[in-house]
Design an enzyme around this catalytic site. Structure first.
Site, PDB file in Angstrom:
ATOM      1  N   GLU A 118      -9.027 -16.415  16.755  1.00 26.89           N
ATOM      2  CA  GLU A 118      -8.120 -16.993  15.759  1.00 26.89           C
ATOM      3  C   GLU A 118      -7.297 -18.058  16.458  1.00 26.89           C
ATOM      4  O   GLU A 118      -7.357 -18.195  17.679  1.00 26.89           O
ATOM      5  CB  GLU A 118      -7.224 -15.903  15.139  1.00 26.89           C
ATOM      6  CG  GLU A 118      -7.959 -15.101  14.090  1.00 26.89           C
ATOM      7  CD  GLU A 118      -7.132 -14.011  13.417  1.00 26.89           C
ATOM      8  OE1 GLU A 118      -7.436 -13.687  12.282  1.00 26.89           O
ATOM      9  OE2 GLU A 118      -6.198 -13.495  14.036  1.00 26.89           O
ATOM     10  N   HIS A 352       4.474 -15.661   4.690  1.00 34.01           N
ATOM     11  CA  HIS A 352       3.513 -14.643   5.148  1.00 34.01           C
ATOM     12  C   HIS A 352       4.162 -13.551   5.980  1.00 34.01           C
ATOM     13  O   HIS A 352       3.866 -12.367   5.783  1.00 34.01           O
ATOM     14  CB  HIS A 352       2.445 -15.364   5.977  1.00 34.01           C
ATOM     15  CG  HIS A 352       1.357 -14.495   6.495  1.00 34.01           C
ATOM     16  ND1 HIS A 352       0.533 -13.752   5.664  1.00 34.01           N
ATOM     17  CD2 HIS A 352       0.921 -14.248   7.766  1.00 34.01           C
ATOM     18  CE1 HIS A 352      -0.351 -13.090   6.402  1.00 34.01           C
ATOM     19  NE2 HIS A 352      -0.124 -13.361   7.684  1.00 34.01           N
ATOM     20  N   ARG A 387       4.739 -16.377  15.364  1.00 32.05           N
ATOM     21  CA  ARG A 387       3.873 -15.284  15.794  1.00 32.05           C
ATOM     22  C   ARG A 387       2.440 -15.753  16.052  1.00 32.05           C
ATOM     23  O   ARG A 387       1.860 -16.503  15.250  1.00 32.05           O
ATOM     24  CB  ARG A 387       3.853 -14.210  14.703  1.00 32.05           C
ATOM     25  CG  ARG A 387       2.895 -13.073  14.968  1.00 32.05           C
ATOM     26  CD  ARG A 387       3.038 -12.010  13.912  1.00 32.05           C
ATOM     27  NE  ARG A 387       2.584 -12.475  12.619  1.00 32.05           N
ATOM     28  CZ  ARG A 387       1.395 -12.182  12.097  1.00 32.05           C
ATOM     29  NH1 ARG A 387       0.553 -11.425  12.756  1.00 32.05           N
ATOM     30  NH2 ARG A 387       1.072 -12.631  10.911  1.00 32.05           N
TER      31      ARG A 387
HETATM   32  P1  FAD Z   1       3.867  -2.366   5.718  1.00 35.51           P
HETATM   33  O1  FAD Z   1       2.454  -2.145   5.998  1.00 35.51           O
HETATM   34  O2  FAD Z   1       4.216  -3.478   4.779  1.00 35.51           O
HETATM   35  O3  FAD Z   1       4.467  -1.020   5.168  1.00 35.51           O
HETATM   36  C1  FAD Z   1       5.787  -0.978   4.673  1.00 35.51           C
HETATM   37  C2  FAD Z   1       6.000   0.359   4.030  1.00 35.51           C
HETATM   38  O4  FAD Z   1       7.379   0.530   3.722  1.00 35.51           O
HETATM   39  C3  FAD Z   1       5.262   0.552   2.723  1.00 35.51           C
HETATM   40  O5  FAD Z   1       4.779   1.876   2.712  1.00 35.51           O
HETATM   41  C4  FAD Z   1       6.365   0.374   1.684  1.00 35.51           C
HETATM   42  O6  FAD Z   1       6.098   1.043   0.483  1.00 35.51           O
HETATM   43  C5  FAD Z   1       7.510   1.018   2.415  1.00 35.51           C
HETATM   44  N1  FAD Z   1       8.845   0.682   1.935  1.00 35.51           N
HETATM   45  C6  FAD Z   1       9.435  -0.538   1.858  1.00 35.51           C
HETATM   46  N2  FAD Z   1      10.691  -0.421   1.411  1.00 35.51           N
HETATM   47  C7  FAD Z   1      10.905   0.907   1.187  1.00 35.51           C
HETATM   48  C8  FAD Z   1      11.999   1.667   0.711  1.00 35.51           C
HETATM   49  N3  FAD Z   1      13.166   1.095   0.342  1.00 35.51           N
HETATM   50  N4  FAD Z   1      11.862   2.998   0.606  1.00 35.51           N
HETATM   51  C9  FAD Z   1      10.693   3.606   0.935  1.00 35.51           C
HETATM   52  N5  FAD Z   1       9.615   2.936   1.379  1.00 35.51           N
HETATM   53  C10 FAD Z   1       9.724   1.603   1.523  1.00 35.51           C
HETATM   54  N6  FAD Z   1      -1.404  -8.924  10.908  1.00 35.51           N
HETATM   55  C11 FAD Z   1      -2.328  -8.809  11.896  1.00 35.51           C
HETATM   56  O7  FAD Z   1      -1.987  -8.446  13.021  1.00 35.51           O
HETATM   57  N7  FAD Z   1      -3.641  -9.088  11.626  1.00 35.51           N
HETATM   58  C12 FAD Z   1      -4.074  -9.471  10.397  1.00 35.51           C
HETATM   59  O8  FAD Z   1      -5.260  -9.688  10.197  1.00 35.51           O
HETATM   60  C13 FAD Z   1      -3.111  -9.622   9.365  1.00 35.51           C
HETATM   61  N8  FAD Z   1      -3.488 -10.040   8.117  1.00 35.51           N
HETATM   62  C14 FAD Z   1      -2.547 -10.039   7.121  1.00 35.51           C
HETATM   63  C15 FAD Z   1      -2.951 -10.378   5.819  1.00 35.51           C
HETATM   64  C16 FAD Z   1      -2.048 -10.315   4.768  1.00 35.51           C
HETATM   65  C17 FAD Z   1      -2.488 -10.673   3.368  1.00 35.51           C
HETATM   66  C18 FAD Z   1      -0.705  -9.928   5.025  1.00 35.51           C
HETATM   67  C19 FAD Z   1       0.291  -9.843   3.907  1.00 35.51           C
HETATM   68  C20 FAD Z   1      -0.304  -9.643   6.323  1.00 35.51           C
HETATM   69  C21 FAD Z   1      -1.210  -9.695   7.371  1.00 35.51           C
HETATM   70  N9  FAD Z   1      -0.829  -9.391   8.674  1.00 35.51           N
HETATM   71  C22 FAD Z   1      -1.769  -9.295   9.657  1.00 35.51           C
HETATM   72  C23 FAD Z   1       0.536  -8.921   8.953  1.00 35.51           C
HETATM   73  C24 FAD Z   1       0.519  -7.394   9.016  1.00 35.51           C
HETATM   74  O9  FAD Z   1      -0.390  -6.894   8.067  1.00 35.51           O
HETATM   75  C25 FAD Z   1       1.884  -6.803   8.721  1.00 35.51           C
HETATM   76  O10 FAD Z   1       2.881  -7.464   9.466  1.00 35.51           O
HETATM   77  C26 FAD Z   1       1.903  -5.325   9.076  1.00 35.51           C
HETATM   78  O11 FAD Z   1       0.842  -4.672   8.442  1.00 35.51           O
HETATM   79  C27 FAD Z   1       3.228  -4.709   8.689  1.00 35.51           C
HETATM   80  O12 FAD Z   1       3.105  -3.309   8.802  1.00 35.51           O
HETATM   81  P2  FAD Z   1       4.371  -2.401   8.580  1.00 35.51           P
HETATM   82  O13 FAD Z   1       3.928  -1.011   8.819  1.00 35.51           O
HETATM   83  O14 FAD Z   1       5.503  -2.939   9.352  1.00 35.51           O
HETATM   84  O15 FAD Z   1       4.735  -2.629   7.034  1.00 35.51           O
HETATM   85  C1  SIN Z   2      -5.296 -13.721   8.913  1.00 38.08           C
HETATM   86  O1  SIN Z   2      -6.285 -13.006   8.781  1.00 38.08           O
HETATM   87  O2  SIN Z   2      -5.325 -14.962   8.889  1.00 38.08           O
HETATM   88  C2  SIN Z   2      -3.964 -13.073   9.096  1.00 38.08           C
HETATM   89  C3  SIN Z   2      -3.809 -12.760  10.506  1.00 38.08           C
HETATM   90  C4  SIN Z   2      -2.374 -12.477  10.817  1.00 38.08           C
HETATM   91  O3  SIN Z   2      -1.493 -12.639   9.966  1.00 38.08           O
HETATM   92  O4  SIN Z   2      -2.121 -12.099  11.966  1.00 38.08           O
END
Ligand code: FAD
Ligand code: SIN
Length: 520
Positions: A118, A352, A387
């Site tokens: 990437e 994002h 990032r």
């Molecule tokens: P999340 O997975 O967002 O989980 C948050 C949790 O908190 C959820 O369960 C939600 O319901 C809960 N929550 C929120 N507020 C409350 C509340 N008040 N009370 C109770 N529960 C609550 N990163 C990579 O490294 N590689 C990738 O390929 C990549 N692709 C991506 C593609 C997309 C479309 C997106 C949107 C992001 C991508 N990212 C990628 C970024 C990455 O996915 C996220 O930064 C990461 O998954 C965040 O994980 P998390 O556990 O911090 O939060």
């Molecule tokens: C992507 O697949 O382009 C998202 C990767 C990332 O947000 O790290």
């Protein structure tokens, strides 16, 4: 009095950071409760991750990965955090994701992991499951957590506020204690009651804030709840101005479906409407320059040429290979009338990822005792001002695991450290919420953030946003204080609070750097 039994570790959020933390704490022998506000524990940013997670490429090394992270971070990444991720990350991918959870990453012809590239990675080191890596990781991790007897997962529970000794204890002398978190008020969407959940240790893993912008890759719940709760509790937040815009999201109708950077990693070219690879004008790495530079390059090209979007072109690769490697993107684009094996894909940038968040150390500890944070809600210093692709899932895994281990160990080895305060019960209000007000307030927040606190900022735009959001914040606060509680109202209150946090950080940061770019 507590309405539920005291627990060792309360984890708020069930994405990869929350699941990794809950698993690690439960494996220490702690009694863990993980809550999520959504109907299904899978729902959240993690589920939608496409491109992959960093592993270990050929001729790769922790030093090489660290150097790539620091280069993408525009001089603001913390070398200690980058080094920690680079040293610990690949081992945890193997031990936790592959061996414990059984994530079915794609393999190459020789039986090793199929590693892709990437933007801004100097070597192909990204493990993936087709173009739906997040689903594979999240479902495997939740299944693994389900086999831990000490862990309970509760859905449709929205954390309203963190409980702290100074804010919520009924003992007036507790204000003199160091800032300490003792659990959370949690709204049960079924009973519509607010539970007082007391816990020895609390871990915030509530994810991102993309939904405070008009156009985003993030799903509905990502409205910055964790940052808002931490702010109100008095926790230190850092780098909130650095909101990363992904350069390539599908330009179709109102939605912004992500078109993964791994398309460019596999050779897709980013071109203008005339077919020219314009990114070479902005950076020697062209389409594979760091994300902030590509997003601004597209914005600039659109501004200069009047184009509505840029295009991604992967039509030179064999159609069968494209359908096999990117099945989700292929199917979604086809629904929009675009066959990516023969057509160019119209793309625009969209909000994002939040590079900033609640400041944490190498064990996820915040500035408030007994409160940790992990994942997108936190700021480990890793991402600096921008990032590096695919570091986010790995950061969730590394810091989630470390925070969970540390919290679980503390809760079971030093039980006498914990006091159970007498917390004031929730005061219910009864005025019904008018959905039209909620909808209009969200529209104002999202348009203001998109137009004035977006990809390109200026003093005048930020000042205008300040006038609007400060007033709205006060109005929503008044409205919240007299209205019947709901998940939507909690989200709105948090959305405006988090938007203000981003805005105020952007107003203070006068230098353009990484994702914070000021035209003046
Ligand atoms: P999340 O997975 O967002 O989980 C948050 C949790 O908190 C959820 O369960 C939600 O319901 C809960 N929550 C929120 N507020 C409350 C509340 N008040 N009370 C109770 N529960 C609550 N990163 C990579 O490294 N590689 C990738 O390929 C990549 N692709 C991506 C593609 C997309 C479309 C997106 C949107 C992001 C991508 N990212 C990628 C970024 C990455 O996915 C996220 O930064 C990461 O998954 C965040 O994980 P998390 O556990 O911090 O939060
Ligand atoms: C992507 O697949 O382009 C998202 C990767 C990332 O947000 O790290």
């Amino acid at each position: 009095m507590a309405h539920v039994p005291e627990i060792d570790v309360l984890v708020i959020g069930s994405g990869l950071a929350g699941a990794a933390a809950a698993l690690a704490a439960a494996r220490q022998g702690a009694r863990v409760v993980m809550i999520t506000k959504t109907d299904r524990p899978e729902e959240g940013n993690t589920w939608y991750a496409q491109g992959g997670i960093i592993y270990h490429g050929a001729n790769d090394s922790p030093e090489r990965l660290t150097a790539d992270i620091l280069a993408a971070g525009a001089g603001l990444s913390d070398p200690a955090a980058a080094g920690l991720l680079a040293r610990e990350g690949p081992r945890l991918v193997k031990e936790v994701l592959i061996e414990q959870a059984g994530v079915p990453f794609d393999v190459d012809g020789a039986g090793g992991l199929d590693l892709t590239s990437e933007a801004a990675h100097s070597v192909a080191r990204i493990a993936h499951y087709k173009d739906a890596t997040g689903r594979a990781i999240e479902s495997s991790m939740l299944a693994r957590l389900g086999r831990e007897p000490g862990a309970t997962v509760l859905c449709r529970r929205t954390a309203v506020d963190l409980l702290t000794l100074s804010h919520h204890s009924r003992n007036p002398l507790d204000v003199y204690a160091p800032p300490t978190c003792v659990g959370a008020y949690v709204f049960d969407q079924e009973t519509r009651r607010v539970e007082t959940i007391l816990a020895k240790e609390t871990i915030l893993a509530t994810g991102g804030l993309g939904r405070v912008y008009l156009h985003t890759t993030n799903p509905a719940g990502a409205c910055g709840d964790g940052v808002a709760m931490a702010y109100r509790a008095g926790a230190r937040c850092l780098n909130m101005q650095f909101v990363q815009f992904h350069p390539t999201t599908l330009y179709h109708a109102g939605e912004r479906f992500l078109i993964s950077e791994s398309l460019r990693g596999e050779g897709a070219r980013l071109v203008d409407p005339a077919g020219r690879e314009f990114m070479k004008d902005y950076h020697p790495d062209g389409s594979l320059a760091p994300r902030d530079i590509v997003a601004r390059g597209i914005h600039q090209m659109m501004h200069e040429t009047g184009a509505e979007c840029a295009f991604l072109d992967i039509t030179h690769r064999p159609s069968a290979w494209i359908r096999e490697r990117f099945p989700q993107i292929y199917a979604r684009c086809l629904e929009a009338g675009i066959d990516i094996t023969t057509d160019r894909i119209p793309v625009v940038p969209a909000a994002h990822y939040s590079c900033g968040g609640i400041a944490v150390d190498d064990r996820g500890r915040t500035s408030i005792a007994r409160l940790r944070a992990a994942g997108e809600v936190s700021c480990t210093g890793l991402h600096g001002a921008n990032r590096l692709a695919s570091t986010s899932l790995l950061e969730c895994l590394v810091w989630g695991t470390r925070a969970g281990e540390d919290a679980g160990r503390a809760a079971i080895t030093r039980p006498s450290d914990y006091t159970v305060p007498d917390v004031a019960p929730w005061q219910y209000e009864t005025e019904p919420v008018d959905p039209a007000l909620l909808a209009q307030d969200w529209l104002t927040i999202r348009q203001t953030m998109w137009n004035y606190v977006g990809l390109v900022r200026s003093r005048r735009r930020l000042e205008r946003a300040h006038q609007i959001l400060r007033e709205l914040h006060m109005e929503i606060g008044r409205f919240y204080a007299r209205s019947e509680l709901s998940d939507e109202l909690i989200g709105l209150r948090n959305g405006v609070q988090t938007s203000l946090a981003v805005l105020l950080a952007a107003m203070e940061a006068r230098e353009s750097r990484g994702c914070h770019y000021r035209v003046d």
